[in-house]
Design a protein around this motif. Structure first.
Motif, PDB file in Angstrom:
ATOM      1  N   VAL A  44      -5.150  17.026  -4.969  1.00 58.03           N
ATOM      2  CA  VAL A  44      -5.590  18.383  -5.322  1.00 58.03           C
ATOM      3  C   VAL A  44      -5.491  18.661  -6.820  1.00 58.03           C
ATOM      4  N   GLU A  45      -4.746  17.851  -7.549  1.00 55.14           N
ATOM      5  CA  GLU A  45      -4.614  18.046  -8.989  1.00 55.14           C
ATOM      6  C   GLU A  45      -5.819  17.535  -9.771  1.00 55.14           C
ATOM      7  N   ASP A  46      -6.382  16.384  -9.341  1.00 52.50           N
ATOM      8  CA  ASP A  46      -7.481  15.791 -10.121  1.00 52.50           C
ATOM      9  C   ASP A  46      -8.698  15.385  -9.273  1.00 52.50           C
ATOM     10  N   ASP A  47      -8.687  15.744  -7.998  1.00 50.78           N
ATOM     11  CA  ASP A  47      -9.786  15.451  -7.062  1.00 50.78           C
ATOM     12  C   ASP A  47     -10.038  13.966  -6.839  1.00 50.78           C
ATOM     13  N   GLU A  48      -9.126  13.097  -7.242  1.00 54.45           N
ATOM     14  CA  GLU A  48      -9.266  11.663  -6.993  1.00 54.45           C
ATOM     15  C   GLU A  48      -9.037  11.384  -5.507  1.00 54.45           C
ATOM     16  N   LEU A  49      -9.827  10.473  -4.949  1.00 53.68           N
ATOM     17  CA  LEU A  49      -9.682  10.085  -3.551  1.00 53.68           C
ATOM     18  C   LEU A  49      -8.809   8.840  -3.457  1.00 53.68           C
ATOM     19  N   TYR A  50      -8.045   8.766  -2.378  1.00 54.20           N
ATOM     20  CA  TYR A  50      -7.218   7.596  -2.123  1.00 54.20           C
ATOM     21  C   TYR A  50      -7.036   7.451  -0.625  1.00 54.20           C
ATOM     22  N   SER A  51      -6.615   6.250  -0.211  1.00 54.45           N
ATOM     23  CA  SER A  51      -6.501   5.972   1.219  1.00 54.45           C
ATOM     24  C   SER A  51      -5.321   5.043   1.481  1.00 54.45           C
ATOM     25  N   TRP A  52      -5.115   4.756   2.754  1.00 48.29           N
ATOM     26  CA  TRP A  52      -4.072   3.812   3.131  1.00 48.29           C
ATOM     27  C   TRP A  52      -4.383   2.428   2.573  1.00 48.29           C
ATOM     28  N   GLN A  53      -5.660   2.076   2.544  1.00 46.31           N
ATOM     29  CA  GLN A  53      -6.028   0.782   1.975  1.00 46.31           C
ATOM     30  C   GLN A  53      -5.617   0.706   0.508  1.00 46.31           C
ATOM     31  N   ASP A  54      -5.750   1.825  -0.202  1.00 42.33           N
ATOM     32  CA  ASP A  54      -5.303   1.860  -1.601  1.00 42.33           C
ATOM     33  C   ASP A  54      -3.800   1.616  -1.674  1.00 42.33           C
ATOM     34  N   TRP A  55      -3.031   2.207  -0.741  1.00 39.36           N
ATOM     35  CA  TRP A  55      -1.595   1.986  -0.737  1.00 39.36           C
ATOM     36  C   TRP A  55      -1.294   0.524  -0.446  1.00 39.36           C
ATOM     37  N   LEU A  56      -2.009  -0.072   0.531  1.00 34.97           N
ATOM     38  CA  LEU A  56      -1.775  -1.480   0.844  1.00 34.97           C
ATOM     39  C   LEU A  56      -2.038  -2.364  -0.367  1.00 34.97           C
ATOM     40  N   ASP A  57      -3.111  -2.082  -1.070  1.00 39.45           N
ATOM     41  CA  ASP A  57      -3.421  -2.856  -2.280  1.00 39.45           C
ATOM     42  C   ASP A  57      -2.332  -2.670  -3.327  1.00 39.45           C
ATOM     43  N   TRP A  58      -1.875  -1.431  -3.507  1.00 42.22           N
ATOM     44  CA  TRP A  58      -0.807  -1.141  -4.461  1.00 42.22           C
ATOM     45  C   TRP A  58       0.472  -1.857  -4.040  1.00 42.22           C
ATOM     46  N   ALA A  59       0.806  -1.777  -2.748  1.00 35.90           N
ATOM     47  CA  ALA A  59       2.038  -2.392  -2.241  1.00 35.90           C
ATOM     48  C   ALA A  59       2.020  -3.898  -2.449  1.00 35.90           C
ATOM     49  N   ASP A  60       0.848  -4.494  -2.267  1.00 33.14           N
ATOM     50  CA  ASP A  60       0.712  -5.935  -2.484  1.00 33.14           C
ATOM     51  C   ASP A  60       0.968  -6.270  -3.953  1.00 33.14           C
ATOM     52  N   ASP A  61       0.369  -5.502  -4.847  1.00 31.43           N
ATOM     53  CA  ASP A  61       0.558  -5.726  -6.286  1.00 31.43           C
ATOM     54  C   ASP A  61       1.995  -5.462  -6.707  1.00 31.43           C
ATOM     55  N   ALA A  62       2.635  -4.469  -6.078  1.00 30.31           N
ATOM     56  CA  ALA A  62       4.003  -4.091  -6.443  1.00 30.31           C
ATOM     57  C   ALA A  62       5.047  -4.999  -5.807  1.00 30.31           C
ATOM     58  N   GLY A  63       4.627  -5.836  -4.857  1.00 38.43           N
ATOM     59  CA  GLY A  63       5.563  -6.742  -4.208  1.00 38.43           C
ATOM     60  C   GLY A  63       6.411  -6.092  -3.134  1.00 38.43           C
ATOM     61  N   CYS A  64       5.933  -5.021  -2.537  1.00 36.92           N
ATOM     62  CA  CYS A  64       6.670  -4.363  -1.455  1.00 36.92           C
ATOM     63  C   CYS A  64       6.672  -5.242  -0.215  1.00 36.92           C
ATOM     64  N   GLY A  65       7.837  -5.554   0.320  1.00 34.02           N
ATOM     65  CA  GLY A  65       7.962  -6.272   1.583  1.00 34.02           C
ATOM     66  C   GLY A  65       7.038  -7.464   1.746  1.00 34.02           C
ATOM     67  N   ALA A  66       7.580  -8.570   2.109  1.00 29.15           N
ATOM     68  CA  ALA A  66       6.783  -9.790   2.272  1.00 29.15           C
ATOM     69  C   ALA A  66       5.780  -9.631   3.399  1.00 29.15           C
ATOM     70  N   GLY A  67       4.516  -9.707   3.063  1.00 23.61           N
ATOM     71  CA  GLY A  67       3.467  -9.692   4.069  1.00 23.61           C
ATOM     72  C   GLY A  67       3.078  -8.333   4.612  1.00 23.61           C
ATOM     73  N   ILE A  68       3.696  -7.258   4.129  1.00 23.83           N
ATOM     74  CA  ILE A  68       3.384  -5.929   4.642  1.00 23.83           C
ATOM     75  C   ILE A  68       1.919  -5.591   4.393  1.00 23.83           C
ATOM     76  N   ALA A  69       1.454  -5.819   3.201  1.00 21.98           N
ATOM     77  CA  ALA A  69       0.069  -5.463   2.880  1.00 21.98           C
ATOM     78  C   ALA A  69      -0.908  -6.294   3.700  1.00 21.98           C
ATOM     79  N   GLU A  70      -0.649  -7.574   3.859  1.00 28.92           N
ATOM     80  CA  GLU A  70      -1.555  -8.411   4.648  1.00 28.92           C
ATOM     81  C   GLU A  70      -1.537  -8.018   6.107  1.00 28.92           C
ATOM     82  N   ALA A  71      -0.351  -7.710   6.638  1.00 33.40           N
ATOM     83  CA  ALA A  71      -0.249  -7.319   8.044  1.00 33.40           C
ATOM     84  C   ALA A  71      -0.982  -6.018   8.309  1.00 33.40           C
ATOM     85  N   GLY A  72      -1.102  -5.185   7.278  1.00 31.40           N
ATOM     86  CA  GLY A  72      -1.700  -3.881   7.471  1.00 31.40           C
ATOM     87  C   GLY A  72      -3.187  -3.809   7.247  1.00 31.40           C
TER      88      GLY A  72
END
Length: 135
Positions: free
Chosen positions: A76-104
């Motif tokens: 709501v601050e800048d009207d940018e769109l985002y999704s769960w897929q964006d989070w998965l991509d971010w999580a993969d780049d950030a190294g969150c949990g082994a395989g979490i992004a791929e499993a999702g």
């Protein structure tokens, strides 16, 4: 006959792109301030979502049934769109949990990528045919 096929193939390519766009662009994104909305990307942190999502998967739940899958949100601050897929991509780049992004990876996201790749190849092939054709 070759020209008819070429037009038919071009029409199929356009339809594939339109269909892929329809999957990727929701009509009414959820505001980031709505109850239960996925946090805006600036607030993403592995420790905020990853443990709950990892437990969801460990409990035998399907990745495509996760509460954020298939929804698009609007910051709501800048009207940018985002999704769960964006989070998965971010999580993969950030190294969150082994395989979490791929499993999702949702089947819908995978199909969308495959359709886009096929359509791009089809359009490139059609364009190449026209460039070689004597006229």
């Amino acid at each position: 006959m070759k020209r008819v096929f070429s037009h038919f193939a071009a029409a199929v390519g356009v339809l594939a792109l339109v269909a892929g766009g329809a999957v990727a662009q929701p009509a009414d994104p959820i505001p980031s301030t709505a109850d239960g909305a996925l946090d805006i990307p600036e607030l993403w942190d592995c420790d905020r979502i990853e443990p709950e999502y990892a437990q969801w998967l460990e409990d035998g739940n399907a990745p495509e049934d996760w509460r954020y899958v298939g929804k698009t949100y609007r910051d709501v601050e800048d009207d940018e769109l985002y999704s769960w897929q964006d989070w998965l991509d971010w999580a993969d780049d950030a190294g969150c949990g082994a395989g979490i992004a791929e499993a999702g990876k949702s089947p819908t996201a995978i199909v969308g990528v495959l359709v886009a790749l096929y359509a791009t190849g089809l359009i490139a092939a059609l364009g190449g045919d026209r460039a070689i054709s004597p006229g």
